[in-house]
Design an enzyme around this catalytic site. Structure first.
Site, PDB file in Angstrom:
ATOM      1  CD  GLU A  27     -24.538  13.380  85.260  1.00 16.10           C
ATOM      2  OE1 GLU A  27     -24.894  13.754  84.169  1.00 16.10           O
ATOM      3  OE2 GLU A  27     -25.005  12.859  86.157  1.00 16.10           O
ATOM      4  CE  LYS A 194     -33.975  10.930  86.325  1.00 16.53           C
ATOM      5  NZ  LYS A 194     -32.804  10.310  86.515  1.00 16.53           N
TER       6      LYS A 194
END
Length: 335
Positions: A27, A194
């Protein structure tokens, strides 16, 4: 039927895909929005080098001047990493507007996965996956959601701070990454999600959408900077060959992707007390600035990077390099 997007693969990528050689998608949002200028270019080059050393071809993906590029030239990579690049952050919903208007942008997990699949690339290495946001990330309720198996069954209303704090399931604050994983057969290798996210709900969404979750040499789902979130993974694999065997078998029965969760290297894991302090401060920052939606993660990452004295940056780089190396090993086995 959805028409395939017009893609612009680099010659090396097109040749590798045509010949059935291993290719790994990378990415560009990590580079343009996740790392500081200078270091981002160093990491970009290191990631591509890591893929090559493992025997695969790297394909960093971005949209430049309205053209979805599958594989970047050295000059294009420098442009993506430039401090004044001014690239938009492009999720899957943003690809049409960016291409149609001739804009330039960096691709997220969702858009990178979709473009990679359209280009015939089935393996993607990244840092962390998006997921379901916790209510406190929007309202300032800092009471911690329980960790471990009990969190899977905890009532969401127990974490509400008031009438204005709807649970994540009702607010639809869910990353597009999960929807894309449900729809495209890409293997995403990452270090979980996360800790600010609702990990239990994220795993439930993946289960509902028939996305297998594999733990790489672990029984615990990782939480990005931390090796364990306290939530178990349903399946464990010990090597790239086993992961590839699972992926190949899954593709014969389903069109959804596969999530391969690879914990941050043990020596690079962030100290948990430091992590928890930074997370508490970050949540308070979100509340005080009324940050929500897609802006949550960039603000939190910036706080972690600045307040940790570089510790989080080192952990981020270590985990994404580890993930990209594993992705390349899986791609080699699949080929």
């Amino acid at each position: 039927m959805t028409e395939q997007p017009r893609l612009f693969p680099a010659e090396e990528i097109a040749d590798a895909v045509r010949d059935g050689r291993p290719v790994v998608a990378l990415e560009s949002t990590l580079l343009s929005h996740g790392l500081p200028a200078g270091r981002n270019l160093e990491v970009a080059r290191r990631l591509e080098r890591t893929v090559r050393e493992a025997g695969a071809v790297p394909a960093t993906i971005a949209v430049l001047d309205g053209r979805p590029l599958i594989g970047l030239s050295p000059a294009e990579l420098e442009r993506v990493c430039a401090e004044d690049a001014g690239l938009d952050k492009l999720s899957l919903r943003d690809l049409g507007p960016a291409v149609g208007l001739g804009r330039s942008g960096a691709t997220t997990v969702a858009s990178t996965s979709a473009l990679a699949a359209a280009a015939g690339i089935g393996v993607f290495g990244t840092g962390g996956l998006g997921g379901v946001h916790l209510p406190q990330a929007r309202t300032g309720d800092h009471r911690a959601r329980p960790r471990g198996p009990e969190a899977l069954h905890a009532p969401e209303h127990a974490f509400r701070s008031g009438a204005d704090s709807a649970p994540a399931q009702l607010s639809w604050d869910v990353s597009a990454d999960l929807g894309v994983l449900a729809a495209v057969p890409t293997v995403v290798v990452c270090s979980g999600v996360k800790s600010v996210l609702d990990i239990a709900a994220t795993l439930e969404v993946l289960e509902t959408n028939s996305v297998p979750v594999l733990g790489y040499r672990t029984d615990d789902f990782p939480a990005f900077y931390l090796r364990s979130s306290g939530h178990p993974v349903p399946w464990r694999v010990e090597d790239a060959a086993s992961a590839a065997a699972v992926v190949a078998a899954h593709r014969r029965t389903s069109s959804s992707g596969v999530l391969l969760a690879n914990p941050v290297p043990e020596e690079s894991e962030m100290d948990r007390s430091l992590h928890d302090r930074l997370l508490e401060e970050g949540l308070e920052l979100l509340r005080s600035k009324d940050v929500h939606g897609s802006d949550v993660t960039p603000v939190l990452l910036e706080h972690f990077h600045t307040a940790s004295g570089g510790v989080s940056l080192d952990a981020n780089e270590a985990l994404v390099v580890s993930n990209v190396r594993l992705a390349a090993e899986v791609a080699v086995e699949l080929s």
